[in-house]
Design a protein around this motif. Sequence first.
Motif, PDB file in Angstrom:
ATOM      1  N   TYR A   1     -12.907  -7.800 -22.557  1.00 35.72           N
ATOM      2  CA  TYR A   1     -12.716  -6.523 -22.882  1.00 35.72           C
ATOM      3  C   TYR A   1     -12.188  -6.296 -24.165  1.00 35.72           C
ATOM      4  CZ  TYR A   1     -12.064  -5.990 -17.721  1.00 35.72           C
ATOM      5  OH  TYR A   1     -12.078  -6.060 -16.401  1.00 35.72           O
ATOM      6  N   LEU A   2     -11.652  -7.224 -24.981  1.00 33.96           N
ATOM      7  CA  LEU A   2     -11.288  -7.339 -26.264  1.00 33.96           C
ATOM      8  C   LEU A   2     -12.527  -7.227 -27.115  1.00 33.96           C
ATOM      9  CD1 LEU A   2      -9.319  -7.041 -28.678  1.00 33.96           C
ATOM     10  CD2 LEU A   2      -8.842  -9.269 -28.485  1.00 33.96           C
ATOM     11  N   GLN A   3     -13.399  -8.256 -27.040  1.00 34.72           N
ATOM     12  CA  GLN A   3     -14.656  -8.469 -27.660  1.00 34.72           C
ATOM     13  C   GLN A   3     -15.611  -7.305 -27.365  1.00 34.72           C
ATOM     14  OE1 GLN A   3     -15.025 -11.076 -29.673  1.00 34.72           O
ATOM     15  NE2 GLN A   3     -16.876  -9.950 -30.329  1.00 34.72           N
ATOM     16  N   MET A   4     -15.635  -6.530 -26.140  1.00 31.69           N
ATOM     17  CA  MET A   4     -16.342  -5.362 -26.093  1.00 31.69           C
ATOM     18  C   MET A   4     -15.845  -4.431 -27.006  1.00 31.69           C
ATOM     19  SD  MET A   4     -17.601  -5.133 -22.208  1.00 31.69           S
ATOM     20  CE  MET A   4     -15.956  -4.972 -21.433  1.00 31.69           C
ATOM     21  N   SER A   5     -14.481  -4.197 -27.033  1.00 30.17           N
ATOM     22  CA  SER A   5     -13.940  -3.225 -28.009  1.00 30.17           C
ATOM     23  C   SER A   5     -14.360  -3.483 -29.654  1.00 30.17           C
ATOM     24  CB  SER A   5     -12.475  -3.223 -27.858  1.00 30.17           C
ATOM     25  OG  SER A   5     -12.214  -2.899 -26.552  1.00 30.17           O
ATOM     26  N   ILE A   6     -14.124  -4.952 -29.760  1.00 29.34           N
ATOM     27  CA  ILE A   6     -14.385  -5.015 -31.403  1.00 29.34           C
ATOM     28  C   ILE A   6     -15.868  -4.787 -31.669  1.00 29.34           C
ATOM     29  CG2 ILE A   6     -14.802  -6.920 -32.953  1.00 29.34           C
ATOM     30  CD1 ILE A   6     -12.096  -8.197 -31.732  1.00 29.34           C
ATOM     31  N   GLU A   7     -16.900  -5.120 -30.817  1.00 27.65           N
ATOM     32  CA  GLU A   7     -18.554  -4.762 -31.050  1.00 27.65           C
ATOM     33  C   GLU A   7     -18.518  -3.270 -31.174  1.00 27.65           C
ATOM     34  OE1 GLU A   7     -20.132  -7.059 -27.839  1.00 27.65           O
ATOM     35  OE2 GLU A   7     -19.720  -9.204 -28.741  1.00 27.65           O
ATOM     36  N   GLU A   8     -17.867  -2.634 -30.256  1.00 24.91           N
ATOM     37  CA  GLU A   8     -17.992  -1.094 -30.289  1.00 24.91           C
ATOM     38  C   GLU A   8     -17.870  -0.596 -31.625  1.00 24.91           C
ATOM     39  OE1 GLU A   8     -20.202   1.542 -29.717  1.00 24.91           O
ATOM     40  OE2 GLU A   8     -19.982   0.807 -27.728  1.00 24.91           O
ATOM     41  N   ILE A   9     -16.395  -1.056 -31.967  1.00 28.17           N
ATOM     42  CA  ILE A   9     -15.919  -0.384 -33.212  1.00 28.17           C
ATOM     43  C   ILE A   9     -16.628  -0.789 -34.403  1.00 28.17           C
ATOM     44  CG2 ILE A   9     -13.800  -0.607 -34.844  1.00 28.17           C
ATOM     45  CD1 ILE A   9     -11.941  -1.251 -32.625  1.00 28.17           C
ATOM     46  N   GLN A  10     -17.535  -2.235 -34.472  1.00 25.98           N
ATOM     47  CA  GLN A  10     -18.183  -2.442 -35.465  1.00 25.98           C
ATOM     48  C   GLN A  10     -19.347  -1.815 -35.712  1.00 25.98           C
ATOM     49  OE1 GLN A  10     -18.728  -6.471 -34.224  1.00 25.98           O
ATOM     50  NE2 GLN A  10     -17.752  -7.505 -35.882  1.00 25.98           N
TER      51      GLN A  10
END
Length: 342
Positions: free
Chosen positions: A313-322
């Motif tokens: 979940y955290l990784q998906m969040s980071i990728e979307e912010i990027q």
Amino acid sequence: MDTLSSGDQRNRVQVDPSILNALPGVTEVLNVAYHGESAWAKAMRIAVRHEDGSNGDYFIKISTGADGLEALKGEFESTSAIYSITPDFCPKPMSYGTFQNDPNSHFYVCKFYEFTEGVPEPVSFCEKLARLHSSGTSPKGMFGFHCTTYNGNLPQDNTWCSSWEEFFSKGLRHVLNVREQRAGPSDELEAHLPLLFEKVIPRLLRPLESGGRKIRPSLVHGDLWCGNASIIDEGSEEGIVYDPASFWAHNECTYELGNWRPERNKFSRRYFQIYHSHFPKAEPKEDYDDRNALYALRFNLHAATLFPEQKTYLQMSIEEIQRLKAKYSQEGDEVRDFVSGS
């Protein structure tokens, strides 16, 4: 009357008087049964006979501690607000409170429904959701809610704000703070946050309330994933929603249509299409998909906070912010014009 039989002497149970007092005119408890639990609450089903001779089935959620009481209060107030606008779209809420015999235990009671597996059919479901979003009026004409509501065991910041951009930003910062308290800091996430708040959020949300545009606050369920919507009529596949964490918001917002975006949810594009046939996309429509992605970001960050051991979940969040940051950082002066309102 607090010692009540379910009909089988082996299942004789103690029902707290506060729960009985929350139900209308109970003369007999016919059955009490365990109905599941989560990490922060457990559920029971109680069948009773009323003074008029009718039988009734009720759902009881039980939590402990101060946060447990606040969470159940938030669920009661949210369901009451939804029921006042669309009574055919949620269970009738009865009451919430504290056990008379155990001050550390608390309850929420509503009407019980038998559910059929699957998500509700989209035509009726989306009409009801659009009716909920379009029919109510925020008591303050602002974004927020009159009490704290909880997504699982995560309290939401529902402080009243006159601007949707301000409300969304404050709520997202709150989630990020709680995530860090529970899971520890993430240098990778932190590195992306300044531009998220300084550029991406203003670019996507400020146009909704500038250039003569306005957003009318809508009452939202606040946690509308497929696990909080069920079929109550197998023939018609008619459905209801439950376990809300409501607030007054942009109708497209996170934990409503933003919640539907991830593939792990079961609301297909058909639900989006039917919903927007009742409630059109907000202007500027060309920003719609990225607004939806921004709203879905909060959904993923909620999940990262509730389940910190699941790093996906955290990784998906980071990728979307990027992705959003890269897109809007490249717009240069155009972004600055949007942010400045010029």
